[in-house]
Scaffold this motif. Structure first.
Motif, PDB file in Angstrom:
ATOM      1  N   VAL A 173       2.315  -3.132 -11.747  1.00 13.63           N
ATOM      2  CA  VAL A 173       1.967  -4.496 -11.379  1.00 13.63           C
ATOM      3  C   VAL A 173       3.035  -4.760 -10.226  1.00 13.63           C
ATOM      4  CG1 VAL A 173       1.736  -6.949 -11.677  1.00 13.63           C
ATOM      5  CG2 VAL A 173       1.477  -5.563 -13.612  1.00 13.63           C
ATOM      6  N   ILE A 174       2.120  -5.033  -9.112  1.00 14.84           N
ATOM      7  CA  ILE A 174       3.077  -5.566  -7.708  1.00 14.84           C
ATOM      8  C   ILE A 174       3.097  -7.158  -7.971  1.00 14.84           C
ATOM      9  CG2 ILE A 174       3.276  -5.475  -5.221  1.00 14.84           C
ATOM     10  CD1 ILE A 174       2.093  -2.790  -5.438  1.00 14.84           C
ATOM     11  N   VAL A 175       4.095  -7.836  -7.731  1.00 14.80           N
ATOM     12  CA  VAL A 175       4.324  -9.351  -8.077  1.00 14.80           C
ATOM     13  C   VAL A 175       4.793  -9.545  -6.504  1.00 14.80           C
ATOM     14  CG1 VAL A 175       5.336 -11.341  -8.947  1.00 14.80           C
ATOM     15  CG2 VAL A 175       4.950  -9.330 -10.320  1.00 14.80           C
ATOM     16  N   THR A 176       4.139 -10.546  -5.763  1.00 15.53           N
ATOM     17  CA  THR A 176       4.557 -10.642  -4.601  1.00 15.53           C
ATOM     18  C   THR A 176       4.895 -12.266  -4.235  1.00 15.53           C
ATOM     19  OG1 THR A 176       2.464 -11.125  -3.783  1.00 15.53           O
ATOM     20  CG2 THR A 176       3.489  -8.915  -3.319  1.00 15.53           C
ATOM     21  N   GLN A 181       0.893  -1.168   0.126  1.00 15.01           N
ATOM     22  CA  GLN A 181      -0.039  -0.091   0.011  1.00 15.01           C
ATOM     23  C   GLN A 181       0.769   1.329   0.101  1.00 15.01           C
ATOM     24  OE1 GLN A 181      -2.735  -0.610   3.357  1.00 15.01           O
ATOM     25  NE2 GLN A 181      -3.421  -2.172   2.338  1.00 15.01           N
ATOM     26  N   LEU A 182       1.806   1.243   0.621  1.00 12.66           N
ATOM     27  CA  LEU A 182       2.717   2.437   0.798  1.00 12.66           C
ATOM     28  C   LEU A 182       3.417   2.787  -0.387  1.00 12.66           C
ATOM     29  CD1 LEU A 182       3.719   4.392   3.230  1.00 12.66           C
ATOM     30  CD2 LEU A 182       6.132   3.289   2.793  1.00 12.66           C
ATOM     31  N   ALA A 183       3.945   1.615  -1.181  1.00 12.93           N
ATOM     32  CA  ALA A 183       4.517   1.826  -2.420  1.00 12.93           C
ATOM     33  C   ALA A 183       3.660   2.410  -3.149  1.00 12.93           C
ATOM     34  CB  ALA A 183       5.027   0.381  -2.878  1.00 12.93           C
ATOM     35  N   GLU A 184       2.550   1.816  -3.567  1.00 10.45           N
ATOM     36  CA  GLU A 184       1.592   2.409  -4.356  1.00 10.45           C
ATOM     37  C   GLU A 184       1.135   4.067  -4.144  1.00 10.45           C
ATOM     38  OE1 GLU A 184      -1.917  -0.065  -5.279  1.00 10.45           O
ATOM     39  OE2 GLU A 184      -2.813   1.545  -6.318  1.00 10.45           O
ATOM     40  N   ARG A 198       8.283 -13.169   1.484  1.00  6.31           N
ATOM     41  CA  ARG A 198       7.148 -12.042   1.411  1.00  6.31           C
ATOM     42  C   ARG A 198       7.936 -11.125   0.680  1.00  6.31           C
ATOM     43  NH1 ARG A 198       2.168 -11.165   3.854  1.00  6.31           N
ATOM     44  NH2 ARG A 198       1.784 -12.685   1.656  1.00  6.31           N
ATOM     45  N   ALA A 199       8.184 -11.318  -0.431  1.00  4.91           N
ATOM     46  CA  ALA A 199       8.833 -10.426  -1.522  1.00  4.91           C
ATOM     47  C   ALA A 199       7.920  -9.377  -2.279  1.00  4.91           C
ATOM     48  CB  ALA A 199       9.891 -10.925  -2.005  1.00  4.91           C
ATOM     49  N   MET A 200       8.161  -8.609  -2.621  1.00  6.11           N
ATOM     50  CA  MET A 200       7.622  -7.885  -3.531  1.00  6.11           C
ATOM     51  C   MET A 200       8.327  -6.790  -4.699  1.00  6.11           C
ATOM     52  SD  MET A 200       5.764  -4.357  -1.896  1.00  6.11           S
ATOM     53  CE  MET A 200       6.628  -2.705  -1.631  1.00  6.11           C
ATOM     54  N   ASP A 201       7.968  -6.895  -5.932  1.00 10.41           N
ATOM     55  CA  ASP A 201       8.561  -5.999  -6.820  1.00 10.41           C
ATOM     56  C   ASP A 201       7.303  -5.351  -7.459  1.00 10.41           C
ATOM     57  OD1 ASP A 201      11.004  -7.315  -6.230  1.00 10.41           O
ATOM     58  OD2 ASP A 201      11.444  -8.191  -8.293  1.00 10.41           O
ATOM     59  N   VAL A 202       7.530  -4.168  -7.668  1.00  9.67           N
ATOM     60  CA  VAL A 202       6.808  -3.112  -8.246  1.00  9.67           C
ATOM     61  C   VAL A 202       7.291  -2.977  -9.722  1.00  9.67           C
ATOM     62  CG1 VAL A 202       5.373  -1.047  -8.633  1.00  9.67           C
ATOM     63  CG2 VAL A 202       6.073  -1.966  -6.496  1.00  9.67           C
ATOM     64  N   LEU A 203       6.437  -3.569 -10.574  1.00 10.36           N
ATOM     65  CA  LEU A 203       7.000  -3.672 -12.151  1.00 10.36           C
ATOM     66  C   LEU A 203       6.032  -2.305 -12.873  1.00 10.36           C
ATOM     67  CD1 LEU A 203       6.597  -7.296 -12.836  1.00 10.36           C
ATOM     68  CD2 LEU A 203       8.408  -6.018 -11.784  1.00 10.36           C
ATOM     69  N   ALA A 204       6.817  -1.673 -13.704  1.00 11.74           N
ATOM     70  CA  ALA A 204       6.350  -0.419 -14.320  1.00 11.74           C
ATOM     71  C   ALA A 204       6.414  -0.655 -15.943  1.00 11.74           C
ATOM     72  CB  ALA A 204       6.921   0.750 -13.944  1.00 11.74           C
ATOM     73  N   PRO A 205       5.267  -0.449 -16.654  1.00 13.84           N
ATOM     74  CA  PRO A 205       5.543  -0.502 -18.047  1.00 13.84           C
ATOM     75  C   PRO A 205       6.766   0.346 -18.409  1.00 13.84           C
ATOM     76  CG  PRO A 205       3.147   0.086 -17.366  1.00 13.84           C
ATOM     77  CD  PRO A 205       3.976   0.324 -16.527  1.00 13.84           C
TER      78      PRO A 205
END
Ligand code: ATP
Ligand code: MN
Length: 456
Positions: A344-347, A254-257, A368-375
Protein backbone atom coordinates in the motif's frame (compact mmCIF):
# COMPACT_ATOMS: atom_id res chain seq x y z
CA UNK A 1 45.18 -18.61 -11.65
CA UNK A 2 41.69 -17.37 -10.91
CA UNK A 3 39.04 -19.92 -11.87
CA UNK A 4 35.61 -18.76 -12.86
CA UNK A 5 34.41 -21.58 -15.06
CA UNK A 6 34.14 -24.49 -12.69
CA UNK A 7 31.89 -23.35 -9.91
CA UNK A 8 29.72 -26.16 -8.62
CA UNK A 9 26.78 -24.41 -10.27
CA UNK A 10 28.54 -24.90 -13.61
CA UNK A 11 29.62 -28.45 -12.88
CA UNK A 12 25.94 -29.40 -12.60
CA UNK A 13 25.50 -28.35 -16.23
CA UNK A 14 28.26 -30.56 -17.61
CA UNK A 15 27.48 -33.80 -19.40
CA UNK A 16 27.66 -37.16 -17.69
CA UNK A 17 31.14 -38.61 -17.97
CA UNK A 18 32.84 -35.21 -17.76
CA UNK A 19 36.10 -35.13 -15.81
CA UNK A 20 35.85 -32.29 -13.30
CA UNK A 21 37.57 -30.74 -10.33
CA UNK A 22 35.31 -29.36 -7.63
CA UNK A 23 36.50 -27.12 -4.83
CA UNK A 24 34.55 -26.11 -1.81
CA UNK A 25 33.69 -26.70 1.81
CA UNK A 26 32.32 -29.94 3.20
CA UNK A 27 28.82 -29.30 4.42
CA UNK A 28 28.15 -32.79 5.71
CA UNK A 29 29.78 -36.16 5.52
CA UNK A 30 28.29 -39.61 5.84
CA UNK A 31 30.15 -42.91 5.91
CA UNK A 32 28.82 -46.37 5.30
CA UNK A 33 30.50 -49.68 4.53
CA UNK A 34 33.17 -49.12 1.92
CA UNK A 35 31.67 -45.86 0.70
CA UNK A 36 31.73 -42.23 1.80
CA UNK A 37 29.44 -39.35 0.88
CA UNK A 38 30.39 -35.70 1.05
CA UNK A 39 28.04 -32.78 0.40
CA UNK A 40 30.27 -30.13 -1.12
CA UNK A 41 29.37 -26.46 -1.52
CA UNK A 42 31.30 -23.52 -2.91
CA UNK A 43 28.59 -20.87 -2.47
CA UNK A 44 27.65 -20.84 -6.14
CA UNK A 45 24.41 -22.77 -5.78
CA UNK A 46 21.93 -23.77 -3.16
CA UNK A 47 22.32 -27.39 -4.18
CA UNK A 48 25.39 -29.18 -2.82
CA UNK A 49 27.45 -31.39 -5.07
CA UNK A 50 27.32 -34.95 -3.78
CA UNK A 51 30.74 -36.55 -3.83
CA UNK A 52 30.99 -40.32 -3.63
CA UNK A 53 34.26 -41.84 -2.51
CA UNK A 54 34.78 -45.55 -2.62
CA UNK A 55 37.22 -46.91 -0.06
CA UNK A 56 40.69 -47.08 -1.55
CA UNK A 57 39.93 -44.57 -4.31
CA UNK A 58 41.73 -41.70 -2.56
CA UNK A 59 44.54 -41.53 0.02
CA UNK A 60 43.44 -42.56 3.53
CA UNK A 61 44.88 -39.47 5.21
CA UNK A 62 43.00 -37.08 2.90
CA UNK A 63 39.77 -39.00 3.40
CA UNK A 64 40.17 -38.87 7.17
CA UNK A 65 40.68 -35.09 7.06
CA UNK A 66 37.72 -34.34 4.78
CA UNK A 67 35.26 -33.77 7.62
CA UNK A 68 32.47 -31.20 8.00
CA UNK A 69 33.86 -27.70 7.51
CA UNK A 70 37.05 -28.76 5.74
CA UNK A 71 38.05 -27.14 2.47
CA UNK A 72 38.79 -29.68 -0.24
CA UNK A 73 39.38 -30.28 -3.93
CA UNK A 74 37.84 -33.37 -5.43
CA UNK A 75 38.61 -34.61 -8.92
CA UNK A 76 36.71 -37.31 -10.69
CA UNK A 77 33.91 -38.16 -13.06
CA UNK A 78 30.40 -36.79 -13.19
CA UNK A 79 27.98 -39.72 -13.08
CA UNK A 80 24.23 -40.19 -12.82
CA UNK A 81 23.20 -40.37 -9.21
CA UNK A 82 21.18 -43.37 -8.11
CA UNK A 83 20.20 -41.59 -4.89
CA UNK A 84 17.27 -39.25 -4.53
CA UNK A 85 17.82 -35.52 -4.10
CA UNK A 86 20.28 -35.03 -6.96
CA UNK A 87 20.51 -36.16 -10.55
CA UNK A 88 24.30 -36.19 -10.81
CA UNK A 89 27.13 -36.85 -8.41
CA UNK A 90 30.90 -36.74 -8.50
CA UNK A 91 32.68 -40.07 -8.32
CA UNK A 92 36.02 -39.21 -6.72
CA UNK A 93 39.35 -40.24 -8.17
CA UNK A 94 41.44 -37.72 -6.26
CA UNK A 95 40.99 -35.77 -3.04
CA UNK A 96 43.14 -32.96 -1.72
CA UNK A 97 42.47 -31.23 1.58
CA UNK A 98 43.40 -27.54 1.54
CA UNK A 99 42.31 -26.87 5.09
CA UNK A 100 40.96 -29.38 7.60
CA UNK A 101 38.41 -28.42 10.28
CA UNK A 102 38.68 -30.13 13.65
CA UNK A 103 35.38 -31.99 14.10
CA UNK A 104 35.69 -31.68 17.87
CA UNK A 105 35.47 -27.89 17.76
CA UNK A 106 33.96 -26.84 14.38
CA UNK A 107 30.88 -24.97 15.55
CA UNK A 108 28.69 -25.33 12.47
CA UNK A 109 27.48 -28.87 12.93
CA UNK A 110 24.66 -30.42 11.00
CA UNK A 111 21.55 -28.38 11.74
CA UNK A 112 19.20 -27.04 14.35
CA UNK A 113 21.29 -24.01 15.32
CA UNK A 114 19.31 -20.96 16.40
CA UNK A 115 19.66 -17.69 14.46
CA UNK A 116 21.02 -16.13 17.65
CA UNK A 117 23.79 -18.71 17.88
CA UNK A 118 24.60 -18.31 14.19
CA UNK A 119 24.95 -14.54 14.68
CA UNK A 120 27.73 -15.25 17.17
CA UNK A 121 29.60 -17.16 14.49
CA UNK A 122 29.05 -14.70 11.64
CA UNK A 123 32.44 -15.76 10.24
CA UNK A 124 31.11 -19.28 9.68
CA UNK A 125 27.34 -18.91 9.31
CA UNK A 126 27.82 -17.88 5.68
CA UNK A 127 28.59 -21.52 4.93
CA UNK A 128 25.18 -22.71 6.11
CA UNK A 129 22.22 -23.33 3.82
CA UNK A 130 20.25 -20.40 5.19
CA UNK A 131 22.98 -17.81 4.95
CA UNK A 132 24.23 -19.11 1.64
CA UNK A 133 20.73 -18.44 0.31
CA UNK A 134 20.47 -15.04 2.04
CA UNK A 135 23.68 -13.69 0.58
CA UNK A 136 23.11 -15.03 -2.90
CA UNK A 137 19.74 -13.27 -2.89
CA UNK A 138 21.34 -10.11 -1.54
CA UNK A 139 23.90 -10.17 -4.35
CA UNK A 140 21.22 -10.68 -7.02
CA UNK A 141 19.11 -7.94 -5.48
CA UNK A 142 21.96 -5.41 -5.55
CA UNK A 143 22.66 -6.25 -9.17
CA UNK A 144 18.98 -5.88 -10.10
CA UNK A 145 18.84 -2.48 -8.39
CA UNK A 146 21.72 -1.12 -10.45
CA UNK A 147 20.34 -2.74 -13.58
CA UNK A 148 16.91 -1.15 -13.10
CA UNK A 149 18.30 2.35 -12.77
CA UNK A 150 21.04 2.01 -15.36
CA UNK A 151 18.51 0.75 -17.95
CA UNK A 152 16.52 3.92 -17.33
CA UNK A 153 19.47 6.28 -17.68
CA UNK A 154 19.80 7.14 -13.99
CA UNK A 155 23.28 8.32 -12.99
CA UNK A 156 24.82 6.54 -9.99
CA UNK A 157 26.14 9.04 -7.47
CA UNK A 158 28.20 8.46 -4.32
CA UNK A 159 27.15 10.81 -1.57
CA UNK A 160 29.42 11.38 1.44
CA UNK A 161 29.35 9.14 4.48
CA UNK A 162 30.88 11.80 6.71
CA UNK A 163 28.67 14.83 6.81
CA UNK A 164 28.71 18.20 8.45
CA UNK A 165 24.97 18.61 8.48
CA UNK A 166 23.00 17.00 11.25
CA UNK A 167 20.33 18.30 9.02
CA UNK A 168 17.84 15.88 7.85
CA UNK A 169 16.35 14.75 11.10
CA UNK A 170 15.90 11.21 9.80
CA UNK A 171 17.34 9.78 12.98
CA UNK A 172 19.92 10.22 15.72
CA UNK A 173 23.45 10.49 14.35
CA UNK A 174 26.84 9.05 15.20
CA UNK A 175 29.49 11.68 15.85
CA UNK A 176 32.74 11.32 13.91
CA UNK A 177 35.65 12.73 15.85
CA UNK A 178 39.36 12.48 16.55
CA UNK A 179 39.03 14.53 19.73
CA UNK A 180 40.42 13.16 22.95
CA UNK A 181 37.21 12.19 24.69
CA UNK A 182 38.78 12.51 28.13
CA UNK A 183 39.24 16.27 27.56
CA UNK A 184 36.56 18.98 27.34
CA UNK A 185 35.10 19.12 23.82
CA UNK A 186 36.56 21.71 21.44
CA UNK A 187 34.85 21.48 18.06
CA UNK A 188 37.27 23.86 16.37
CA UNK A 189 40.18 21.54 17.21
CA UNK A 190 38.42 18.51 15.79
CA UNK A 191 39.65 16.82 12.60
CA UNK A 192 37.39 18.79 10.26
CA UNK A 193 37.36 21.92 12.39
CA UNK A 194 33.69 21.40 13.08
CA UNK A 195 31.38 18.69 14.36
CA UNK A 196 30.85 15.89 11.85
CA UNK A 197 28.58 12.87 11.74
CA UNK A 198 27.89 9.68 9.84
CA UNK A 199 25.22 10.31 7.22
CA UNK A 200 21.64 9.18 7.87
CA UNK A 201 20.74 9.61 4.21
CA UNK A 202 22.25 10.81 0.95
CA UNK A 203 19.11 12.54 -0.21
CA UNK A 204 20.01 16.19 0.16
CA UNK A 205 23.22 15.68 -1.81
CA UNK A 206 21.39 13.52 -4.36
CA UNK A 207 19.12 16.51 -4.99
CA UNK A 208 22.20 18.49 -6.04
CA UNK A 209 22.92 15.86 -8.66
CA UNK A 210 19.31 15.52 -9.82
CA UNK A 211 19.37 19.24 -10.56
CA UNK A 212 22.26 18.63 -12.96
CA UNK A 213 21.81 15.06 -14.25
CA UNK A 214 17.98 14.83 -14.15
CA UNK A 215 17.64 11.27 -12.84
CA UNK A 216 20.13 9.94 -10.30
CA UNK A 217 20.39 7.36 -7.54
CA UNK A 218 22.58 6.63 -4.57
CA UNK A 219 23.23 3.16 -3.20
CA UNK A 220 25.34 3.05 -0.12
CA UNK A 221 25.57 2.65 3.64
CA UNK A 222 23.76 4.94 6.05
CA UNK A 223 23.96 5.16 9.81
CA UNK A 224 21.46 5.82 12.52
CA UNK A 225 22.22 5.90 16.21
CA UNK A 226 18.62 5.18 17.06
CA UNK A 227 18.52 3.11 20.18
CA UNK A 228 15.69 1.00 18.89
CA UNK A 229 16.33 -2.64 19.45
CA UNK A 230 13.74 -3.89 17.00
CA UNK A 231 13.93 -6.70 14.44
CA UNK A 232 13.62 -4.03 11.69
CA UNK A 233 16.31 -1.51 12.66
CA UNK A 234 20.07 -1.54 12.22
CA UNK A 235 22.58 1.13 13.18
CA UNK A 236 24.33 0.60 9.83
CA UNK A 237 22.23 -0.28 6.82
CA UNK A 238 22.18 0.20 3.08
CA UNK A 239 19.86 2.52 1.31
CA UNK A 240 18.91 3.13 -2.30
CA UNK A 241 17.79 6.70 -2.98
CA UNK A 242 16.64 7.70 -6.46
CA UNK A 243 16.06 11.41 -7.04
CA UNK A 244 14.30 12.66 -10.16
CA UNK A 245 13.99 16.14 -11.61
CA UNK A 246 10.75 17.00 -13.44
CA UNK A 247 8.93 14.42 -11.33
CA UNK A 248 5.95 14.82 -9.01
CA UNK A 249 4.47 12.56 -6.36
CA UNK A 250 2.53 10.50 -8.91
CA UNK A 251 5.69 9.87 -10.90
CA UNK A 252 7.50 9.01 -7.70
CA UNK A 253 4.81 6.52 -6.76
CA UNK A 254 4.88 4.93 -10.21
CA UNK A 255 8.64 4.57 -10.13
CA UNK A 256 8.57 3.00 -6.66
CA UNK A 257 6.00 0.43 -7.77
CA UNK A 258 7.78 -0.36 -11.03
CA UNK A 259 11.09 -0.62 -9.17
CA UNK A 260 9.81 -3.00 -6.50
CA UNK A 261 8.14 -5.21 -9.08
CA UNK A 262 11.27 -5.29 -11.20
CA UNK A 263 13.61 -6.32 -8.43
CA UNK A 264 11.16 -8.91 -7.12
CA UNK A 265 10.75 -10.41 -10.59
CA UNK A 266 14.52 -10.47 -11.06
CA UNK A 267 15.10 -12.34 -7.83
CA UNK A 268 12.24 -14.75 -8.61
CA UNK A 269 13.91 -15.45 -11.95
CA UNK A 270 17.49 -15.73 -10.75
CA UNK A 271 17.32 -17.17 -7.24
CA UNK A 272 14.60 -19.79 -7.56
CA UNK A 273 16.29 -22.51 -5.50
CA UNK A 274 17.14 -20.08 -2.72
CA UNK A 275 13.59 -18.71 -2.60
CA UNK A 276 12.18 -22.23 -2.57
CA UNK A 277 14.32 -22.93 0.45
CA UNK A 278 12.99 -19.83 2.25
CA UNK A 279 9.48 -20.85 1.33
CA UNK A 280 9.99 -24.32 2.77
CA UNK A 281 11.99 -23.52 5.88
CA UNK A 282 11.51 -19.89 6.86
CA UNK A 283 8.10 -18.64 5.75
CA UNK A 284 5.74 -20.63 3.55
CA UNK A 285 4.05 -17.50 2.20
CA UNK A 286 7.17 -16.00 0.61
CA UNK A 287 6.82 -17.32 -2.93
CA UNK A 288 3.08 -16.73 -3.22
CA UNK A 289 3.45 -13.20 -1.85
CA UNK A 290 6.27 -12.28 -4.20
CA UNK A 291 4.50 -13.66 -7.23
CA UNK A 292 1.35 -11.83 -6.24
CA UNK A 293 3.15 -8.54 -5.67
CA UNK A 294 5.10 -8.79 -8.92
CA UNK A 295 1.86 -9.05 -10.86
CA UNK A 296 -0.75 -6.91 -9.10
CA UNK A 297 -1.29 -3.17 -8.78
CA UNK A 298 -0.34 -1.57 -5.50
CA UNK A 299 -3.03 0.09 -3.45
CA UNK A 300 -2.94 3.87 -3.03
CA UNK A 301 -4.58 5.71 -0.14
CA UNK A 302 -4.03 9.10 1.37
CA UNK A 303 -3.00 9.36 4.99
CA UNK A 304 -6.39 10.87 5.77
CA UNK A 305 -8.17 7.88 4.23
CA UNK A 306 -5.86 5.46 6.02
CA UNK A 307 -6.59 7.07 9.38
CA UNK A 308 -10.31 6.77 8.70
CA UNK A 309 -9.93 3.04 7.92
CA UNK A 310 -7.91 2.52 11.10
CA UNK A 311 -10.37 4.45 13.24
CA UNK A 312 -13.26 2.45 11.87
CA UNK A 313 -11.50 -0.90 12.40
CA UNK A 314 -12.68 -1.17 15.98
CA UNK A 315 -9.24 -2.45 16.99
CA UNK A 316 -7.59 -1.77 20.29
CA UNK A 317 -4.39 -0.09 19.19
CA UNK A 318 -1.35 0.09 21.40
CA UNK A 319 -0.74 3.51 19.83
CA UNK A 320 -4.06 5.35 19.47
CA UNK A 321 -4.98 6.53 15.98
CA UNK A 322 -6.07 10.05 15.22
CA UNK A 323 -5.46 12.53 12.43
CA UNK A 324 -2.01 14.02 13.03
CA UNK A 325 -0.43 10.99 14.68
CA UNK A 326 2.26 9.07 12.85
CA UNK A 327 1.37 5.57 11.67
CA UNK A 328 3.00 2.90 13.78
CA UNK A 329 4.11 -0.52 12.69
CA UNK A 330 0.88 -2.09 14.00
CA UNK A 331 -1.19 0.27 11.83
CA UNK A 332 0.99 -0.21 8.78
CA UNK A 333 0.79 -3.96 9.07
CA UNK A 334 -2.96 -3.89 9.58
CA UNK A 335 -3.40 -1.87 6.39
CA UNK A 336 -1.23 -4.12 4.24
CA UNK A 337 -1.96 -7.50 5.80
CA UNK A 338 -5.62 -7.28 6.70
CA UNK A 339 -7.27 -4.47 4.78
CA UNK A 340 -5.59 -4.47 1.37
CA UNK A 341 -3.53 -7.69 1.45
CA UNK A 342 -0.83 -6.18 -0.76
CA UNK A 343 1.65 -3.31 -0.73
CA UNK A 344 0.00 0.00 0.00
CA UNK A 345 1.28 3.46 -0.83
CA UNK A 346 0.15 6.04 1.67
CA UNK A 347 0.53 9.66 0.58
CA UNK A 348 -0.10 13.19 1.78
CA UNK A 349 0.83 12.98 5.45
CA UNK A 350 0.42 15.85 7.90
CA UNK A 351 3.28 18.32 7.52
CA UNK A 352 3.92 18.19 11.26
CA UNK A 353 5.14 14.60 11.28
CA UNK A 354 7.24 14.73 8.13
CA UNK A 355 10.57 16.28 7.19
CA UNK A 356 10.89 19.95 6.30
CA UNK A 357 11.83 19.36 2.66
CA UNK A 358 8.55 17.73 1.62
CA UNK A 359 6.36 19.79 -0.69
CA UNK A 360 3.48 21.54 1.00
CA UNK A 361 0.04 20.81 -0.44
CA UNK A 362 -2.53 23.48 -1.27
CA UNK A 363 -4.39 22.69 1.97
CA UNK A 364 -1.39 24.04 3.90
CA UNK A 365 -1.64 21.08 6.31
CA UNK A 366 -0.34 18.07 4.43
CA UNK A 367 2.78 17.37 2.42
CA UNK A 368 3.50 15.36 -0.70
CA UNK A 369 4.98 12.45 1.22
CA UNK A 370 4.65 8.79 0.38
CA UNK A 371 5.41 5.66 2.35
CA UNK A 372 5.27 2.27 0.70
CA UNK A 373 4.07 -0.30 3.20
CA UNK A 374 4.57 -4.01 2.71
CA UNK A 375 2.91 -6.96 4.42
CA UNK A 376 5.02 -8.38 7.27
CA UNK A 377 7.47 -5.50 7.17
CA UNK A 378 5.54 -2.26 7.37
CA UNK A 379 7.42 0.70 5.90
CA UNK A 380 9.82 -0.37 3.20
CA UNK A 381 10.11 2.90 1.26
CA UNK A 382 9.83 6.49 2.42
CA UNK A 383 9.79 9.33 -0.08
CA UNK A 384 8.27 12.59 -1.24
CA UNK A 385 8.00 15.29 -3.80
CA UNK A 386 10.45 17.93 -2.58
CA UNK A 387 9.64 21.54 -1.84
CA UNK A 388 11.11 23.38 -4.83
CA UNK A 389 9.77 26.85 -3.95
CA UNK A 390 12.46 28.89 -2.22
CA UNK A 391 10.24 30.98 -0.01
CA UNK A 392 7.99 28.14 1.06
CA UNK A 393 11.05 26.07 1.95
CA UNK A 394 12.61 28.90 3.91
CA UNK A 395 9.39 29.36 5.80
CA UNK A 396 9.31 25.62 6.62
CA UNK A 397 12.92 25.65 7.82
CA UNK A 398 12.15 28.52 10.16
CA UNK A 399 8.89 27.02 11.36
CA UNK A 400 10.62 23.76 12.26
CA UNK A 401 13.16 25.71 14.32
CA UNK A 402 16.05 24.75 12.02
CA UNK A 403 18.93 27.11 11.29
CA UNK A 404 18.73 28.52 7.82
CA UNK A 405 22.52 28.97 7.72
CA UNK A 406 22.85 25.17 7.87
CA UNK A 407 20.80 24.92 4.67
CA UNK A 408 22.44 27.59 2.61
CA UNK A 409 23.38 25.38 -0.32
CA UNK A 410 20.09 23.52 -0.11
CA UNK A 411 18.23 26.82 -0.39
CA UNK A 412 20.56 27.87 -3.22
CA UNK A 413 19.26 24.94 -5.25
CA UNK A 414 15.85 26.66 -5.05
CA UNK A 415 17.38 29.99 -6.00
CA UNK A 416 19.30 28.86 -9.07
CA UNK A 417 17.44 26.76 -11.60
CA UNK A 418 15.02 25.06 -9.28
CA UNK A 419 12.74 22.37 -10.69
CA UNK A 420 9.98 20.14 -9.42
CA UNK A 421 11.63 16.98 -8.19
CA UNK A 422 10.94 13.91 -6.11
CA UNK A 423 12.61 10.82 -4.76
CA UNK A 424 12.50 8.03 -2.23
CA UNK A 425 14.62 5.76 -0.07
CA UNK A 426 14.44 1.99 0.03
CA UNK A 427 16.12 0.18 2.89
CA UNK A 428 18.04 -2.69 1.32
CA UNK A 429 17.72 -4.90 4.38
CA UNK A 430 13.97 -4.29 4.68
CA UNK A 431 13.70 -5.43 1.08
CA UNK A 432 15.80 -8.47 1.91
CA UNK A 433 13.45 -9.37 4.75
CA UNK A 434 10.58 -9.10 2.38
CA UNK A 435 12.21 -11.31 -0.23
CA UNK A 436 13.42 -14.02 2.10
CA UNK A 437 10.89 -14.06 4.92
CA UNK A 438 13.77 -13.77 7.39
CA UNK A 439 12.29 -12.35 10.58
CA UNK A 440 15.22 -10.44 11.97
CA UNK A 441 17.07 -7.74 10.06
CA UNK A 442 20.31 -8.91 11.72
CA UNK A 443 20.13 -12.01 9.55
CA UNK A 444 20.05 -10.35 6.14
CA UNK A 445 23.21 -8.24 6.45
CA UNK A 446 26.65 -9.84 6.68
CA UNK A 447 27.75 -8.16 9.91
CA UNK A 448 24.91 -6.46 11.78
CA UNK A 449 25.52 -3.37 13.91
CA UNK A 450 22.89 -2.86 16.58
CA UNK A 451 22.83 -1.24 20.02
CA UNK A 452 25.42 -3.00 22.15
CA UNK A 453 26.74 -5.14 19.33
CA UNK A 454 29.41 -4.60 16.69
CA UNK A 455 31.20 -7.94 16.50
CA UNK A 456 33.35 -8.83 13.50
P1 ATP B 1 11.08 3.59 10.43
O1 ATP B 1 9.86 4.38 10.75
O2 ATP B 1 10.81 2.17 10.02
O3 ATP B 1 12.15 3.73 11.46
P2 ATP B 1 12.05 5.81 8.89
O4 ATP B 1 10.82 6.60 8.76
O5 ATP B 1 13.05 6.22 9.90
O6 ATP B 1 11.67 4.25 9.09
P3 ATP B 1 13.27 6.76 6.43
O7 ATP B 1 14.02 7.81 7.15
O8 ATP B 1 12.15 7.15 5.55
O9 ATP B 1 12.74 5.67 7.47
O10 ATP B 1 14.32 5.83 5.64
C1 ATP B 1 14.05 5.25 4.37
C2 ATP B 1 14.03 3.73 4.44
O11 ATP B 1 15.20 3.22 5.09
C3 ATP B 1 12.90 3.17 5.27
O12 ATP B 1 11.74 3.09 4.52
C4 ATP B 1 13.41 1.79 5.63
O13 ATP B 1 13.26 0.91 4.53
C5 ATP B 1 14.89 2.03 5.81
N1 ATP B 1 15.30 2.21 7.21
C6 ATP B 1 15.10 3.29 8.00
N2 ATP B 1 15.67 3.15 9.20
C7 ATP B 1 16.28 1.93 9.18
C8 ATP B 1 17.07 1.21 10.11
N3 ATP B 1 17.38 1.72 11.30
N4 ATP B 1 17.54 -0.02 9.75
C9 ATP B 1 17.25 -0.52 8.53
N5 ATP B 1 16.52 0.11 7.59
C10 ATP B 1 16.03 1.32 7.90
MN1 MN C 1 13.38 5.42 11.83
Amino acid sequence: MIRTDDYIRQIFLKPLGAQVEARGWVKTRRDSKGIHFIQLNDGSSFQDLQVVIESGAVPEAALAAATTGACVCVSGELIASPGSGQSVELKARGLEVYGPADPATYPLQKKGHTMEFLREIAHLRVRSNTFGAVFRVRNALCFAIHKFFQERGFVYVNTPLITGSDAEGAGAMFRVTTLDLTKPANDAADFFGRPTFLAVSGQLEAEIFALAFTNVYTFGPTFRAENSNTPRHLAEFWMIEPEMAFCDLDGNRQLAEEFLKYIIAWVLDHCRADLEFFNKRIDNTVLATLEHVASSAFEHVTYTEAVRVLEKSGRNWEFPVHWGADLQSEHERFLTEEVFKKPVIVTDYPAEIKAFYMRLNEDGKTVRAMDVLAPRIGEIIGGSQREERHDVLLEKIRAKGLHETDYKWYLDLRKYGSAPHAGFGLGLERMMMYLTGMKNIRDVIPFPRTPGSAEF
